[in-house]
Design a protein around this motif. Structure first.
Motif, PDB file in Angstrom:
ATOM      1  N   LEU A 102      70.533  37.960  71.534  1.00  0.00           N
ATOM      2  CA  LEU A 102      69.895  39.200  71.947  1.00  0.00           C
ATOM      3  C   LEU A 102      69.371  39.080  73.367  1.00  0.00           C
ATOM      4  CD1 LEU A 102      67.971  40.103  68.673  1.00  0.00           C
ATOM      5  CD2 LEU A 102      69.759  41.493  69.716  1.00  0.00           C
ATOM      6  N   ALA A 103      68.776  37.937  73.679  1.00  0.00           N
ATOM      7  CA  ALA A 103      68.282  37.708  75.041  1.00  0.00           C
ATOM      8  C   ALA A 103      69.433  37.588  76.026  1.00  0.00           C
ATOM      9  CB  ALA A 103      67.418  36.451  75.078  1.00  0.00           C
ATOM     10  N   LEU A 104      70.505  36.930  75.617  1.00  0.00           N
ATOM     11  CA  LEU A 104      71.657  36.716  76.489  1.00  0.00           C
ATOM     12  C   LEU A 104      72.288  38.039  76.906  1.00  0.00           C
ATOM     13  CD1 LEU A 104      72.996  34.001  77.430  1.00  0.00           C
ATOM     14  CD2 LEU A 104      74.756  34.452  75.740  1.00  0.00           C
ATOM     15  N   MET A 105      72.263  39.022  76.006  1.00  0.00           N
ATOM     16  CA  MET A 105      72.835  40.342  76.296  1.00  0.00           C
ATOM     17  C   MET A 105      71.792  41.339  76.795  1.00  0.00           C
ATOM     18  SD  MET A 105      76.125  40.459  75.858  1.00  0.00           S
ATOM     19  CE  MET A 105      76.244  38.809  76.524  1.00  0.00           C
ATOM     20  N   ASP A 106      70.593  40.857  77.084  1.00  0.00           N
ATOM     21  CA  ASP A 106      69.515  41.687  77.631  1.00  0.00           C
ATOM     22  C   ASP A 106      69.139  42.831  76.701  1.00  0.00           C
ATOM     23  OD1 ASP A 106      67.570  42.363  79.517  1.00  0.00           O
ATOM     24  OD2 ASP A 106      68.911  43.725  80.597  1.00  0.00           O
ATOM     25  N   VAL A 107      69.078  42.534  75.403  1.00  0.00           N
ATOM     26  CA  VAL A 107      68.647  43.535  74.423  1.00  0.00           C
ATOM     27  C   VAL A 107      67.556  42.966  73.507  1.00  0.00           C
ATOM     28  CG1 VAL A 107      70.698  45.020  74.388  1.00  0.00           C
ATOM     29  CG2 VAL A 107      70.674  42.933  73.016  1.00  0.00           C
ATOM     30  N   ALA A 108      66.884  41.905  73.944  1.00  0.00           N
ATOM     31  CA  ALA A 108      65.848  41.290  73.111  1.00  0.00           C
ATOM     32  C   ALA A 108      64.726  42.282  72.791  1.00  0.00           C
ATOM     33  CB  ALA A 108      65.273  40.053  73.806  1.00  0.00           C
ATOM     34  N   ASP A 109      64.421  43.153  73.749  1.00  0.00           N
ATOM     35  CA  ASP A 109      63.347  44.125  73.521  1.00  0.00           C
ATOM     36  C   ASP A 109      63.739  45.226  72.550  1.00  0.00           C
ATOM     37  OD1 ASP A 109      65.199  44.977  75.460  1.00  0.00           O
ATOM     38  OD2 ASP A 109      63.786  46.449  76.265  1.00  0.00           O
ATOM     39  N   LEU A 110      65.019  45.267  72.183  1.00  0.00           N
ATOM     40  CA  LEU A 110      65.509  46.291  71.252  1.00  0.00           C
ATOM     41  C   LEU A 110      65.716  45.736  69.845  1.00  0.00           C
ATOM     42  CD1 LEU A 110      68.262  47.825  73.566  1.00  0.00           C
ATOM     43  CD2 LEU A 110      65.869  48.538  73.353  1.00  0.00           C
ATOM     44  N   ALA A 111      65.281  44.521  69.591  1.00  0.00           N
ATOM     45  CA  ALA A 111      65.601  43.825  68.341  1.00  0.00           C
ATOM     46  C   ALA A 111      65.225  44.630  67.103  1.00  0.00           C
ATOM     47  CB  ALA A 111      64.914  42.464  68.306  1.00  0.00           C
ATOM     48  N   SER A 147      82.768  49.393  78.782  1.00  0.00           N
ATOM     49  CA  SER A 147      83.081  50.760  79.191  1.00  0.00           C
ATOM     50  C   SER A 147      81.853  51.655  79.283  1.00  0.00           C
ATOM     51  CB  SER A 147      84.099  51.382  78.228  1.00  0.00           C
ATOM     52  OG  SER A 147      83.593  51.369  76.897  1.00  0.00           O
ATOM     53  N   ALA A 148      80.800  51.363  78.507  1.00  0.00           N
ATOM     54  CA  ALA A 148      79.611  52.219  78.493  1.00  0.00           C
ATOM     55  C   ALA A 148      78.459  51.641  79.315  1.00  0.00           C
ATOM     56  CB  ALA A 148      79.145  52.431  77.049  1.00  0.00           C
ATOM     57  N   LEU A 149      78.712  50.568  80.031  1.00  0.00           N
ATOM     58  CA  LEU A 149      77.626  49.858  80.708  1.00  0.00           C
ATOM     59  C   LEU A 149      77.454  50.289  82.161  1.00  0.00           C
ATOM     60  CD1 LEU A 149      78.124  46.209  79.413  1.00  0.00           C
ATOM     61  CD2 LEU A 149      76.900  48.116  78.354  1.00  0.00           C
ATOM     62  N   ASP A 150      76.221  50.212  82.642  1.00  0.00           N
ATOM     63  CA  ASP A 150      75.957  50.431  84.052  1.00  0.00           C
ATOM     64  C   ASP A 150      76.456  49.223  84.843  1.00  0.00           C
ATOM     65  OD1 ASP A 150      73.734  48.397  84.415  1.00  0.00           O
ATOM     66  OD2 ASP A 150      72.787  49.677  82.909  1.00  0.00           O
ATOM     67  N   PRO A 151      76.593  49.346  86.170  1.00  0.00           N
ATOM     68  CA  PRO A 151      77.178  48.239  86.956  1.00  0.00           C
ATOM     69  C   PRO A 151      76.463  46.905  86.798  1.00  0.00           C
ATOM     70  CG  PRO A 151      77.159  50.245  88.257  1.00  0.00           C
ATOM     71  CD  PRO A 151      76.397  50.553  86.995  1.00  0.00           C
ATOM     72  N   ALA A 152      75.142  46.921  86.735  1.00  0.00           N
ATOM     73  CA  ALA A 152      74.414  45.655  86.616  1.00  0.00           C
ATOM     74  C   ALA A 152      74.721  44.965  85.286  1.00  0.00           C
ATOM     75  CB  ALA A 152      72.912  45.896  86.747  1.00  0.00           C
ATOM     76  N   HIS A 153      74.783  45.744  84.216  1.00  0.00           N
ATOM     77  CA  HIS A 153      75.074  45.134  82.910  1.00  0.00           C
ATOM     78  C   HIS A 153      76.550  44.773  82.772  1.00  0.00           C
ATOM     79  CE1 HIS A 153      71.060  46.701  81.510  1.00  0.00           C
ATOM     80  NE2 HIS A 153      71.059  45.461  81.077  1.00  0.00           N
ATOM     81  N   LEU A 187      76.489  41.416  84.236  1.00  0.00           N
ATOM     82  CA  LEU A 187      75.849  40.467  83.318  1.00  0.00           C
ATOM     83  C   LEU A 187      76.817  40.062  82.210  1.00  0.00           C
ATOM     84  CD1 LEU A 187      72.323  40.462  81.849  1.00  0.00           C
ATOM     85  CD2 LEU A 187      74.238  40.520  80.265  1.00  0.00           C
ATOM     86  N   VAL A 188      77.484  41.053  81.612  1.00  0.00           N
ATOM     87  CA  VAL A 188      78.386  40.758  80.490  1.00  0.00           C
ATOM     88  C   VAL A 188      79.544  39.883  80.947  1.00  0.00           C
ATOM     89  CG1 VAL A 188      80.089  41.787  78.939  1.00  0.00           C
ATOM     90  CG2 VAL A 188      77.767  42.701  79.027  1.00  0.00           C
ATOM     91  N   PHE A 189      80.177  40.222  82.073  1.00  0.00           N
ATOM     92  CA  PHE A 189      81.303  39.415  82.508  1.00  0.00           C
ATOM     93  C   PHE A 189      80.867  38.022  82.956  1.00  0.00           C
ATOM     94  CE2 PHE A 189      84.200  42.888  82.077  1.00  0.00           C
ATOM     95  CZ  PHE A 189      85.441  42.270  81.962  1.00  0.00           C
ATOM     96  N   ASN A 228      88.459  46.053  89.444  1.00  0.00           N
ATOM     97  CA  ASN A 228      87.643  45.159  90.262  1.00  0.00           C
ATOM     98  C   ASN A 228      86.839  44.170  89.423  1.00  0.00           C
ATOM     99  OD1 ASN A 228      88.526  46.167  92.750  1.00  0.00           O
ATOM    100  ND2 ASN A 228      87.088  47.874  92.637  1.00  0.00           N
ATOM    101  N   LEU A 229      86.389  44.588  88.244  1.00  0.00           N
ATOM    102  CA  LEU A 229      85.751  43.630  87.338  1.00  0.00           C
ATOM    103  C   LEU A 229      86.743  42.547  86.939  1.00  0.00           C
ATOM    104  CD1 LEU A 229      83.577  45.667  84.793  1.00  0.00           C
ATOM    105  CD2 LEU A 229      82.776  43.903  86.376  1.00  0.00           C
ATOM    106  N   ALA A 230      87.958  42.964  86.618  1.00  0.00           N
ATOM    107  CA  ALA A 230      88.989  42.001  86.234  1.00  0.00           C
ATOM    108  C   ALA A 230      89.279  41.034  87.363  1.00  0.00           C
ATOM    109  CB  ALA A 230      90.261  42.743  85.827  1.00  0.00           C
ATOM    110  N   ALA A 231      89.401  41.555  88.583  1.00  0.00           N
ATOM    111  CA  ALA A 231      89.708  40.706  89.727  1.00  0.00           C
ATOM    112  C   ALA A 231      88.592  39.713  90.012  1.00  0.00           C
ATOM    113  CB  ALA A 231      89.957  41.574  90.956  1.00  0.00           C
ATOM    114  N   GLN A 232      87.363  40.144  89.805  1.00  0.00           N
ATOM    115  CA  GLN A 232      86.213  39.314  90.125  1.00  0.00           C
ATOM    116  C   GLN A 232      86.034  38.152  89.150  1.00  0.00           C
ATOM    117  OE1 GLN A 232      82.556  41.524  90.134  1.00  0.00           O
ATOM    118  NE2 GLN A 232      81.304  39.796  90.826  1.00  0.00           N
ATOM    119  N   TRP A 233      86.315  38.393  87.861  1.00  0.00           N
ATOM    120  CA  TRP A 233      85.904  37.432  86.844  1.00  0.00           C
ATOM    121  C   TRP A 233      87.046  36.723  86.113  1.00  0.00           C
ATOM    122  CZ3 TRP A 233      81.042  35.928  86.907  1.00  0.00           C
ATOM    123  CH2 TRP A 233      80.069  36.788  87.425  1.00  0.00           C
TER     124      TRP A 233
END
Length: 270
Positions: A125-134, A174-180, A183-185, A206-211
């Motif tokens: 949960l912390a790794l995906m930045d959703v710990a506060d939503l547990a 697909s549903a994530l903002d650029p910062a997340h 983070l996910v990649f 560009n995400l594919a190319a970067q990671w």
């Protein structure tokens, strides 16, 4: 006959063909993913990306060809054993059951001591930045929050396994903002660096190319080309496969960026 001896990839797809409602979706497709490799699956809408993921996930059955995981044909894997080697995140997950985010991630860790499950679920949960939503009910979360919770559940399934895991992820950002998205990649890159294999269907070039280590560009159910981001993301390939007029530049960081060019006839004052 499926050949699983060459290079012994974690995932080997050979000459796979599949039809749905009389339409050819996969047409003699061959691809592989090695342990320690993040492979991005690209292509326009209808190219067959999601169908390939579903075929490897055993959700649809191919008419011909073969799929092997760790050198063993997919059909020979007992379901319970396969669940300890391969985890799948489909493109669409309709979660209307009022479970909390914590409970959803815990679904990936059945039948283990409570203390260990709690530690791993909390970590992911912390790794995906959703710990506060547990303790939030998943249907009340935004689309991007739900997507990160579901990804945490998928990671939980193979977390801390002693062998390389295969992750099949269909549009997991697909549903994530650029910062997340970043983070996910970044997390997916860490999974690959630790020895796992990942096949990630993604529309964001560009995400594919970067990671990604390697790109597989699909069109009409076939592999149109594959290789490094620099080899695949060329202006000619983008025009031929997507009909996209774009400029491709290589950043100082060492990966290419695709810049679509606005058609001149649309650049008019309103």
């Amino acid at each position: 006959m499926l050949n699983t001896s060459t290079d012994n990839p974690l995932l080997n797809v050979e000459s796979l063909s599949l039809k749905l409602e009389g339409r050819t979706i996969l047409d003699g497709l061959t691809a592989h993913v090695r342990a320690g490799e993040l492979v991005a699956l690209l292509g326009p809408n209808g190219a067959g990306k999601s169908t390939l993921v579903k075929a490897v996930a055993a959700e649809v059955e191919a008419a011909s060809g073969g799929i092997a995981i760790n050198g063993r044909p997919l059909s020979q894997w007992p379901r319970a054993e396969l669940a300890r080697h391969r985890a799948v995140m489909p493109q669409k997950i309709d979660m209307q059951i009022p479970l909390t985010a914590y409970e959803v991630v815990a679904l990936g860790r059945p039948r283990e001591p409570m203390a260990q499950r709690q530690r791993i679920v909390t970590e992911l949960l912390a790794l995906m930045d959703v710990a506060d939503l547990a303790q939030r009910r998943v249907p009340t979360l935004s689309g991007g929050e739900q997507q990160r919770v579901q990804l945490a559940r998928v990671l939980a399934q193979l977390w801390e396994q002693p062998h390389p895991g295969l992750f099949l992820l269909d549009e997991c950002t697909s549903a994530l903002d650029p910062a997340h998205q970043q983070l996910v990649f970044n997390r997916l890159r860490q999974l690959a660096n630790s020895g796992n294999g990942l096949l990630v269907a993604v529309h964001d070039l560009n995400l594919a190319a970067q990671w990604a280590d390697r790109l597989i560009l699909m069109n009409h159910g076939k592999v149109a080309c594959e290789g490094s981001p620099e080899a695949v993301l060329t202006a000619d390939n983008l025009m031929q496969i997507y009909g996209l007029d774009a400029r491709v530049i290589t950043l100082a960081e060492g990966y290419p960026v695709v810049l679509p060019i606005r058609p001149a006839h649309l650049a008019v004052a309103i």
